[in-house]
Design a protein around this motif. Structure first.
Motif, PDB file in Angstrom:
ATOM      1  N   MET A  51      47.593  39.686  38.544  1.00 32.94           N
ATOM      2  CA  MET A  51      45.533  40.230  38.503  1.00 32.94           C
ATOM      3  C   MET A  51      45.243  41.234  37.485  1.00 32.94           C
ATOM      4  SD  MET A  51      43.603  37.533  38.631  1.00 32.94           S
ATOM      5  CE  MET A  51      42.264  38.328  37.591  1.00 32.94           C
ATOM      6  N   LEU A  53      44.771  44.261  39.409  1.00 28.45           N
ATOM      7  CA  LEU A  53      44.272  45.602  40.213  1.00 28.45           C
ATOM      8  C   LEU A  53      43.606  46.667  39.862  1.00 28.45           C
ATOM      9  CD1 LEU A  53      44.207  43.631  43.716  1.00 28.45           C
ATOM     10  CD2 LEU A  53      42.247  42.454  41.846  1.00 28.45           C
ATOM     11  N   VAL A  75      40.441  43.712  35.044  1.00 26.42           N
ATOM     12  CA  VAL A  75      41.005  42.198  35.722  1.00 26.42           C
ATOM     13  C   VAL A  75      40.186  40.965  34.799  1.00 26.42           C
ATOM     14  CG1 VAL A  75      40.379  40.950  38.454  1.00 26.42           C
ATOM     15  CG2 VAL A  75      41.275  43.222  37.782  1.00 26.42           C
ATOM     16  N   THR A  76      39.056  41.738  34.504  1.00 26.65           N
ATOM     17  CA  THR A  76      38.040  40.297  34.580  1.00 26.65           C
ATOM     18  C   THR A  76      38.428  40.487  32.958  1.00 26.65           C
ATOM     19  OG1 THR A  76      35.910  42.823  34.743  1.00 26.65           O
ATOM     20  CG2 THR A  76      35.529  40.708  33.329  1.00 26.65           C
ATOM     21  N   ALA A  79      41.168  37.861  33.431  1.00 24.19           N
ATOM     22  CA  ALA A  79      40.083  36.318  34.715  1.00 24.19           C
ATOM     23  C   ALA A  79      39.633  35.746  33.030  1.00 24.19           C
ATOM     24  CB  ALA A  79      39.727  36.592  34.984  1.00 24.19           C
ATOM     25  N   GLN A  80      39.395  36.601  31.713  1.00 28.78           N
ATOM     26  CA  GLN A  80      38.558  35.973  31.339  1.00 28.78           C
ATOM     27  C   GLN A  80      39.912  35.038  29.988  1.00 28.78           C
ATOM     28  OE1 GLN A  80      36.036  38.252  28.998  1.00 28.78           O
ATOM     29  NE2 GLN A  80      34.644  38.494  30.552  1.00 28.78           N
ATOM     30  N   THR A  84      44.122  33.979  37.176  1.00 29.46           N
ATOM     31  CA  THR A  84      43.331  33.800  38.097  1.00 29.46           C
ATOM     32  C   THR A  84      44.101  33.639  39.603  1.00 29.46           C
ATOM     33  OG1 THR A  84      40.352  33.897  38.961  1.00 29.46           O
ATOM     34  CG2 THR A  84      42.369  31.525  38.963  1.00 29.46           C
ATOM     35  N   LEU A  85      43.468  34.831  40.854  1.00 35.02           N
ATOM     36  CA  LEU A  85      43.863  34.063  41.783  1.00 35.02           C
ATOM     37  C   LEU A  85      43.468  34.000  43.383  1.00 35.02           C
ATOM     38  CD1 LEU A  85      46.359  36.354  43.611  1.00 35.02           C
ATOM     39  CD2 LEU A  85      44.776  38.154  43.259  1.00 35.02           C
ATOM     40  N   TRP A  87      42.863  34.593  46.491  1.00 42.21           N
ATOM     41  CA  TRP A  87      43.442  35.472  47.726  1.00 42.21           C
ATOM     42  C   TRP A  87      43.286  34.797  48.762  1.00 42.21           C
ATOM     43  CZ3 TRP A  87      41.065  37.870  43.595  1.00 42.21           C
ATOM     44  CH2 TRP A  87      40.799  39.285  43.516  1.00 42.21           C
ATOM     45  N   GLU A  89      43.169  36.549  52.040  1.00 46.28           N
ATOM     46  CA  GLU A  89      42.600  36.419  52.958  1.00 46.28           C
ATOM     47  C   GLU A  89      40.562  36.716  52.333  1.00 46.28           C
ATOM     48  OE1 GLU A  89      42.609  38.847  55.871  1.00 46.28           O
ATOM     49  OE2 GLU A  89      44.432  38.096  56.761  1.00 46.28           O
ATOM     50  N   PRO A  90      40.577  35.122  51.392  1.00 51.76           N
ATOM     51  CA  PRO A  90      38.951  36.370  51.000  1.00 51.76           C
ATOM     52  C   PRO A  90      37.819  36.378  51.267  1.00 51.76           C
ATOM     53  CG  PRO A  90      39.723  33.700  50.884  1.00 51.76           C
ATOM     54  CD  PRO A  90      40.706  34.304  51.972  1.00 51.76           C
ATOM     55  N   ALA A  91      37.278  37.215  50.973  1.00 55.28           N
ATOM     56  CA  ALA A  91      36.103  38.111  51.734  1.00 55.28           C
ATOM     57  C   ALA A  91      35.244  36.512  52.004  1.00 55.28           C
ATOM     58  CB  ALA A  91      35.573  38.802  50.814  1.00 55.28           C
ATOM     59  N   GLY A 105      33.378  31.153  37.906  1.00 58.42           N
ATOM     60  CA  GLY A 105      33.797  31.212  36.663  1.00 58.42           C
ATOM     61  C   GLY A 105      33.633  30.186  35.746  1.00 58.42           C
ATOM     62  N   GLU A 148      37.956  29.087  48.145  1.00 54.89           N
ATOM     63  CA  GLU A 148      38.359  29.888  46.972  1.00 54.89           C
ATOM     64  C   GLU A 148      39.321  29.208  46.243  1.00 54.89           C
ATOM     65  OE1 GLU A 148      37.277  32.944  47.503  1.00 54.89           O
ATOM     66  OE2 GLU A 148      39.517  33.890  45.946  1.00 54.89           O
ATOM     67  N   THR A 152      38.649  28.758  41.778  1.00 58.73           N
ATOM     68  CA  THR A 152      39.818  29.449  41.165  1.00 58.73           C
ATOM     69  C   THR A 152      39.486  27.862  40.143  1.00 58.73           C
ATOM     70  OG1 THR A 152      41.964  28.769  42.586  1.00 58.73           O
ATOM     71  CG2 THR A 152      40.551  31.364  42.498  1.00 58.73           C
TER      72      THR A 152
ATOM     73  N   LYS B 293      37.341  44.826  47.433  1.00 61.89           N
ATOM     74  CA  LYS B 293      37.724  44.039  47.055  1.00 61.89           C
ATOM     75  C   LYS B 293      36.954  42.781  46.795  1.00 61.89           C
ATOM     76  CE  LYS B 293      40.497  40.187  50.003  1.00 61.89           C
ATOM     77  NZ  LYS B 293      39.661  39.643  50.977  1.00 61.89           N
ATOM     78  N   TRP B 294      35.444  43.177  47.431  1.00 67.55           N
ATOM     79  CA  TRP B 294      34.904  41.841  46.674  1.00 67.55           C
ATOM     80  C   TRP B 294      34.586  41.468  45.503  1.00 67.55           C
ATOM     81  CZ3 TRP B 294      29.903  42.123  50.344  1.00 67.55           C
ATOM     82  CH2 TRP B 294      29.822  41.673  51.919  1.00 67.55           C
ATOM     83  N   ASP B 296      36.746  42.228  42.875  1.00 70.01           N
ATOM     84  CA  ASP B 296      38.135  42.545  42.655  1.00 70.01           C
ATOM     85  C   ASP B 296      37.705  40.845  42.619  1.00 70.01           C
ATOM     86  OD1 ASP B 296      38.747  45.186  42.412  1.00 70.01           O
ATOM     87  OD2 ASP B 296      40.161  44.618  43.903  1.00 70.01           O
ATOM     88  N   GLU B 297      37.097  40.461  43.216  1.00 69.89           N
ATOM     89  CA  GLU B 297      37.475  38.835  44.188  1.00 69.89           C
ATOM     90  C   GLU B 297      36.432  38.590  43.135  1.00 69.89           C
ATOM     91  OE1 GLU B 297      37.423  36.704  47.218  1.00 69.89           O
ATOM     92  OE2 GLU B 297      38.775  38.505  48.424  1.00 69.89           O
ATOM     93  N   GLN B 299      35.609  39.509  40.070  1.00 73.53           N
ATOM     94  CA  GLN B 299      35.871  39.781  38.721  1.00 73.53           C
ATOM     95  C   GLN B 299      37.182  38.824  38.562  1.00 73.53           C
ATOM     96  OE1 GLN B 299      35.330  44.550  39.023  1.00 73.53           O
ATOM     97  NE2 GLN B 299      35.968  44.279  37.508  1.00 73.53           N
ATOM     98  N   ALA B 300      37.145  38.906  39.623  1.00 73.86           N
ATOM     99  CA  ALA B 300      39.362  37.976  38.912  1.00 73.86           C
ATOM    100  C   ALA B 300      38.208  36.327  38.817  1.00 73.86           C
ATOM    101  CB  ALA B 300      40.327  37.356  40.151  1.00 73.86           C
ATOM    102  N   LYS B 301      37.253  36.453  38.960  1.00 73.46           N
ATOM    103  CA  LYS B 301      36.637  35.328  38.208  1.00 73.46           C
ATOM    104  C   LYS B 301      36.289  34.955  37.460  1.00 73.46           C
ATOM    105  CE  LYS B 301      36.715  33.465  42.636  1.00 73.46           C
ATOM    106  NZ  LYS B 301      36.653  34.048  43.017  1.00 73.46           N
ATOM    107  N   GLY B 302      35.917  36.589  36.170  1.00 74.57           N
ATOM    108  CA  GLY B 302      35.593  36.256  35.127  1.00 74.57           C
ATOM    109  C   GLY B 302      34.644  37.052  34.440  1.00 74.57           C
ATOM    110  N   LEU B 303      33.309  37.520  35.994  1.00 70.19           N
ATOM    111  CA  LEU B 303      32.521  38.399  36.361  1.00 70.19           C
ATOM    112  C   LEU B 303      32.881  39.923  35.746  1.00 70.19           C
ATOM    113  CD1 LEU B 303      30.235  37.067  39.279  1.00 70.19           C
ATOM    114  CD2 LEU B 303      30.947  36.343  36.740  1.00 70.19           C
ATOM    115  N   SER B 304      32.290  40.499  34.990  1.00 70.21           N
ATOM    116  CA  SER B 304      32.404  42.292  34.458  1.00 70.21           C
ATOM    117  C   SER B 304      32.079  42.925  35.936  1.00 70.21           C
ATOM    118  CB  SER B 304      30.876  42.134  33.891  1.00 70.21           C
ATOM    119  OG  SER B 304      30.132  42.156  33.646  1.00 70.21           O
TER     120      SER B 304
END
Ligand SMILES: Nc1ncnc2c1ncn2[C@@H]1O[C@H](COP(=O)(O)OP(=O)(O)O)[C@@H](O)[C@H]1O
Ligand SMILES: [Mg+2]
Lengths: 265, 320
Positions: A51, A53, A75-76, A79-80, A84-85, A87, A89-91, A105, A148, A152, B293-294, B296-297, B299-304
């Motif tokens: 991904m 990171l 990462v960005t 993703a673009q 994508t990932l 997680w 344990e998503p926040a 997204g 989550e 995605t 982590k927030w 990263d999560e 940004q992994a959806k394509g956001l800057s």
């Protein structure tokens, strides 16, 4: 190959230790490719490195996506490009609504609500019940993980990395998972499925066995699982599942042979 | 009065803030309302149980709001303090009385879409009787230029067994310089909830808020929640003061802040004091960045990183 790893080594952020070493494998477009390995074998770290990171930079090797070297991308940008990932344990974030989260997204910013409803349906959640909720502590672990996954899917990425999609679920209903995977497959997304569970891995076409930070084999999934079971000493399970699986139909003697090889190595 | 008589720009800015302007255009909506166009009263509508009186003075108005004894008002009372000019001085003297056993929500909209050097001052007195349920929500929008100089001072007396909720929101647009002082005196068995949210976005933005609750009556309880973010040189200072001055009081102050970009400051100071051993006053503060982590999560959806941060700030400051 949609994704290709060439001799990838991922150290800890302080570069004191190596987490995964010299990993090479490819993921075919349109396939479900499992990375199977016990807890602590480096699966999540490898996912984070793919991904992009910041804390999981490669110390060696290269990553290619659709033939393009993405090793230096953040990462960005990855993703673009369509990676994508989801997680492990998503926040939980107060004040962030499910609808907003699912929309983050989406490429097409028209009809956000319809797209969100579709995504929730794909993961077998009732849109009416969830769309106006928040991704906070009020969701159970399983609900949060499904959302989550929905988020995605709503991105329509080319590759989804699923880090242990079954972990933390209150009840694992294998049929439910198979159903979701089939729906994702129909949407023409490639899945890199990370799991430590043999039964979840069974949906995969191909697999890579990760053991103590090393990729031992990459092959059709049944073959990989056989090695995994041999390493983990799961002979009974192995015979039961692999016999039942019409894709593979290993003979009992072949299974015994692999277990024997493993014992001698 | 028709829509045409109230400045479109102000209405538009309110709509942008997701406020249904139909609610308080005179002749529309059921609620009582008072509309101010800079220092001119451009509309007043009373209703049964609600007395609304405005009087123009030099550079401002005196606004009296009385909720009659026992009145339970379903529709919110709207006070719209709009200014479409860039600059000038607007001074408001609200005198708000809720008689015993009344229930109401008062919404004040301070909308200054073109503010650039505007001064808005307020000197408010609130007297809430016994057994009341009173909610006061004030939402500010100071446009996208340099914002305004806003300095409200309010004293609030909350009677026995009453529930008082105070909400202050300044999260969109450019705030400018904002100084808020709020003193709430809570009598026996009353419950106070005060929620403050502010977002300072640039060098010119300075937001200082002092929110004080004095628990003066037995068994009075309060929670102050302050949430602020400062980015790109913005400054937010918040003081949450709670004193437990009677028996069995219980107060809590919570401050949450996020600082983004160079030169930004966020400071949250809880000041708490309990003079009686049967009273408790506590506080909780968190200051910093969002967890990596927030980011990263998202940004992994394509956001800057910046887009991800904005989403998180928006979520943090979201109305509850
Ligand atoms: N950021 C890190 N710093 C130090 N050690 C780490 C870090 N991330 C992972 N590790 C270590 O690397 C190993 C693999 O972890 P992980 O990738 O989470 O494995 P898995 O997902 O297969 O359970 C573990 O021993 C873990 O403690
Ligand atoms: Mg893991």
């Amino acid at each position: 190959m949609l994704l290709e790893l060439k001799n990838v080594t991922v150290p800890t952020f302080d570069r004191e230790h190596i987490i995964v070493e010299d990993i090479s494998f490819g993921v075919k477009e349109g396939s479900i490719h499992a990375i199977i390995g016990p807890n602590g074998s480096g699966k999540s770290s490898l996912a984070y490195a793919i991904m992009g990171l910041h804390t999981y930079q490669l110390s060696q090797g290269k990553i290619f996506f659709e033939g393009k070297n993405i090793t230096e991308l953040g990462v960005t940008e990855r993703a673009q490009l369509g990676i994508t990932l989801a997680w492990q344990e998503p926040a939980r974030i107060d004040g962030l609504s499910v609808l907003k989260y699912l929309s983050l997204g989406m490429k097409d910013k028209a009809n956000i609500k319809e797209q969100a409803i579709d995504a929730l349906k794909t993961v077998n959640l009732d849109p009416e019940k969830y769309i106006n909720r928040y991704i906070d502590e009020s969701l159970s672990g399983g609900e949060r993980k499904r959302i989550e996954l929905a988020a995605t899917i709503a991105m329509r990425p080319k590759l989804i990395i699923l880090d242990e999609p079954d972990s933390g679920l209150d009840m694992i209903v294998i049929e439910d998972f198979l159903n979701i995977f089939n729906k994702i497959r129909k949407l023409k997304m490639t899945i890199l499925l990370i799991t430590h569970r043999e039964d979840i891995g069974m949906v995969a076409d191909y697999g890579t066995l990760l053991w103590q930070g090393k990729a031992l084999i990459t092959d059709e999934f049944a073959e990989v699982m056989l090695r995994f079971c041999a390493k983990a000493g799961l002979k009974e399970f192995c015979k039961r599942t692999l016999f039942q699986n019409e894709k593979t139909c290993f003979g009992e003697d072949y299974i015994d042979k692999i277990f024997e090889e493993e014992r001698n190595s | 009065m028709s829509k045409e008589q109230y400045p479109d720009e102000i209405l538009q800015s309110l709509e942008d803030y997701n406020i249904d302007i139909k609610d308080f255009l005179p002749g529309h909506g059921k609620g009582a309302k008072l509309l101010l166009d800079f220092n001119k009263i451009s509309g007043v509508e009373e209703m049964k149980g609600v007395v609304l009186k405005g009087r123009e003075i030099e550079n401002g108005i005196v606004a009296d709001v009385i909720i009659k004894e026992g009145a339970v008002i379903e529709e919110p009372v709207h006070l719209c303090f709009g200014v479409k000019k860039q600059s000038g001085i607007q001074q408001i003297f609200p005198r708000i009385i809720a008689e015993d056993n009344s229930e109401v929500t008062v919404r004040a909209h301070c909308s200054f879409p073109n503010a650039d050097g505007l001064v808005h001052k307020m000197f408010g007195h609130f007297y809430i009787g016994n057994n009341c349920k009173f909610t006061y929500s004030e939402t500010h929008y100071h446009g996208e230029k340099s914002g305004a100089l806003v300095a409200p001072v309010s004293y609030m007396y909350i009677g026995e067994n009453s529930i008082y909720e105070n909400n202050f929101n300044l999260t969109q647009g450019t705030p400018g310089r904002v100084k808020i002082m709020l003193d709430i005196y809570a009598m026996k068995n009353s419950v106070i909830r005060s929620n403050i949210k502010a977002f300072g976005k640039g060098k010119g933005d300075s937001i200082r808020i002092r929110d004080s609750v004095f628990l003066e009556g037995e068994n009075a309880r309060s929670v102050i929640k302050m949430k602020a973010a400062a980015k790109d040189g913005g400054e937010v200072l918040m003081y949450g003061i709670t004193e437990g001055n009677a028996k069995y009081c219980n107060g809590h102050v919570e401050c949450q802040e996020i600082v983004l970009g160079k030169g930004s400051t966020c400071r949250a100071r809880p000041f708490i004091r309990a003079i009686d051993s049967t009273s408790t006053v506590s506080h909780e503060a968190s200051l910093g960045r969002f967890p990596q982590k927030w980011l990263d999560e998202l940004q992994a959806k394509g956001l800057s990183e910046e887009e991800a941060t904005d989403i998180l700030v928006e979520a943090m400051l979201k109305e509850e």
